[in-house]
Design a protein around this motif. Structure first.
Motif, PDB file in Angstrom:
ATOM      1  N   TRP A  12     -38.920 148.909  57.908  1.00 46.03           N
ATOM      2  CA  TRP A  12     -39.030 148.222  59.194  1.00 46.03           C
ATOM      3  C   TRP A  12     -38.271 149.027  60.235  1.00 46.03           C
ATOM      4  O   TRP A  12     -38.691 149.153  61.377  1.00 46.03           O
ATOM      5  CB  TRP A  12     -38.451 146.834  59.050  1.00 46.03           C
ATOM      6  CG  TRP A  12     -38.685 145.887  60.186  1.00 46.03           C
ATOM      7  CD1 TRP A  12     -39.391 146.100  61.328  1.00 46.03           C
ATOM      8  CD2 TRP A  12     -38.202 144.546  60.261  1.00 46.03           C
ATOM      9  NE1 TRP A  12     -39.379 144.968  62.115  1.00 46.03           N
ATOM     10  CE2 TRP A  12     -38.658 144.002  61.472  1.00 46.03           C
ATOM     11  CE3 TRP A  12     -37.433 143.757  59.425  1.00 46.03           C
ATOM     12  CZ2 TRP A  12     -38.347 142.698  61.867  1.00 46.03           C
ATOM     13  CZ3 TRP A  12     -37.139 142.462  59.805  1.00 46.03           C
ATOM     14  CH2 TRP A  12     -37.598 141.943  61.026  1.00 46.03           C
TER      15      TRP A  12
ATOM     16  N   ARG B 155     -38.737 145.282  54.798  1.00 50.51           N
ATOM     17  CA  ARG B 155     -39.322 143.926  54.724  1.00 50.51           C
ATOM     18  C   ARG B 155     -40.275 143.926  53.536  1.00 50.51           C
ATOM     19  O   ARG B 155     -40.779 144.978  53.144  1.00 50.51           O
ATOM     20  CB  ARG B 155     -40.107 143.596  55.998  1.00 50.51           C
ATOM     21  CG  ARG B 155     -39.275 143.380  57.232  1.00 50.51           C
ATOM     22  CD  ARG B 155     -38.598 142.059  57.246  1.00 50.51           C
ATOM     23  NE  ARG B 155     -39.599 141.005  57.072  1.00 50.51           N
ATOM     24  CZ  ARG B 155     -39.487 139.792  57.536  1.00 50.51           C
ATOM     25  NH1 ARG B 155     -38.424 139.450  58.202  1.00 50.51           N
ATOM     26  NH2 ARG B 155     -40.434 138.888  57.349  1.00 50.51           N
TER      27      ARG B 155
ATOM     28  N   VAL C 116     -33.844 149.492  56.987  1.00 53.93           N
ATOM     29  CA  VAL C 116     -34.140 148.067  56.859  1.00 53.93           C
ATOM     30  C   VAL C 116     -35.565 147.940  56.329  1.00 53.93           C
ATOM     31  O   VAL C 116     -36.496 148.548  56.869  1.00 53.93           O
ATOM     32  CB  VAL C 116     -34.000 147.333  58.208  1.00 53.93           C
ATOM     33  CG1 VAL C 116     -34.298 145.849  58.041  1.00 53.93           C
ATOM     34  CG2 VAL C 116     -32.605 147.548  58.790  1.00 53.93           C
TER      35      VAL C 116
ATOM     36  N   THR D 242     -36.028 140.418  53.291  1.00 59.63           N
ATOM     37  CA  THR D 242     -35.443 141.494  54.085  1.00 59.63           C
ATOM     38  C   THR D 242     -34.350 142.180  53.271  1.00 59.63           C
ATOM     39  O   THR D 242     -33.593 141.517  52.562  1.00 59.63           O
ATOM     40  CB  THR D 242     -34.836 140.946  55.394  1.00 59.63           C
ATOM     41  OG1 THR D 242     -35.865 140.237  56.110  1.00 59.63           O
ATOM     42  CG2 THR D 242     -34.303 142.065  56.272  1.00 59.63           C
TER      43      THR D 242
END
Length: 167
Positions: free
Chosen positions: A146, A137, A135, A100
């Motif tokens: 994400w 992933r 964000v 992440t």
């Protein structure tokens, strides 16, 4: 697992690719940069948008958009109604933990609307300052978005400063 500096560079590249695709109006590339339910290990047949792990997006002044379809429709709408857009990213910070990553940045946006009816040139250019959090992933095929959250920056003007200064 790759070296931390390599992860940061790859996330920076994915982040830049997202903004470059928006500038080009390349919907296919924008779509490819967002996670799919399969990337998150979710069975698309039984996927409920309220499930944990679903993609989300907040554009300045918009409500929260949840689910890949809703998010991608918003970008299609933005691209269809924006003749010109350019992003100058500043204050970019990348943090990676495992699979992440979080990118915070300031989007210095220059955009132009439709040309006036009497001319063929681009309409007036408008500047906007927005802070964003992206964000990412990491599924097997590389870093993907994400969540995207963008908020306008309210600039102070000279009149506001004069009102706050005691006489």
């Amino acid at each position: 697992m790759s070296a931390p500096h390599t992860d940061v560079e790859r996330v920076e590249a994915a982040n830049a690719a997202f903004y470059e695709a928006l500038e080009r109006g390349d919907f296919e590339q924008v779509s490819a940069l967002w996670l799919t339910p399969a990337d998150l290990g979710v069975d698309e047949t039984y996927h409920d948008p309220a499930d944990t792990g679903v993609v989300s997006c907040v554009h300045p002044g918009w409500p929260v958009l949840t689910g890949r379809g809703e998010v991608l429709r918003s970008y299609a709408l933005i691209m269809a109604n924006t003749d010109y857009i350019q992003f100058f990213l500043t204050d970019v910070h990348v943090s990676v933990t495992g699979d992440t990553a979080v990118v915070t940045c300031t989007e210095n946006i220059l955009s132009g609307g439709p040309a006036p009816e009497d001319g063929e040139e681009l309409g007036p250019l408008v500047g906007q300052l927005v802070v964003a959090t992206n964000v990412f992933r990491r599924p097997p095929d590389g870093w993907k978005l994400w969540s995207h959250h963008a908020s306008p920056v309210l600039a102070e003007n000279d009149e506001d400063e004069d009102e706050e200064t005691p006489s």
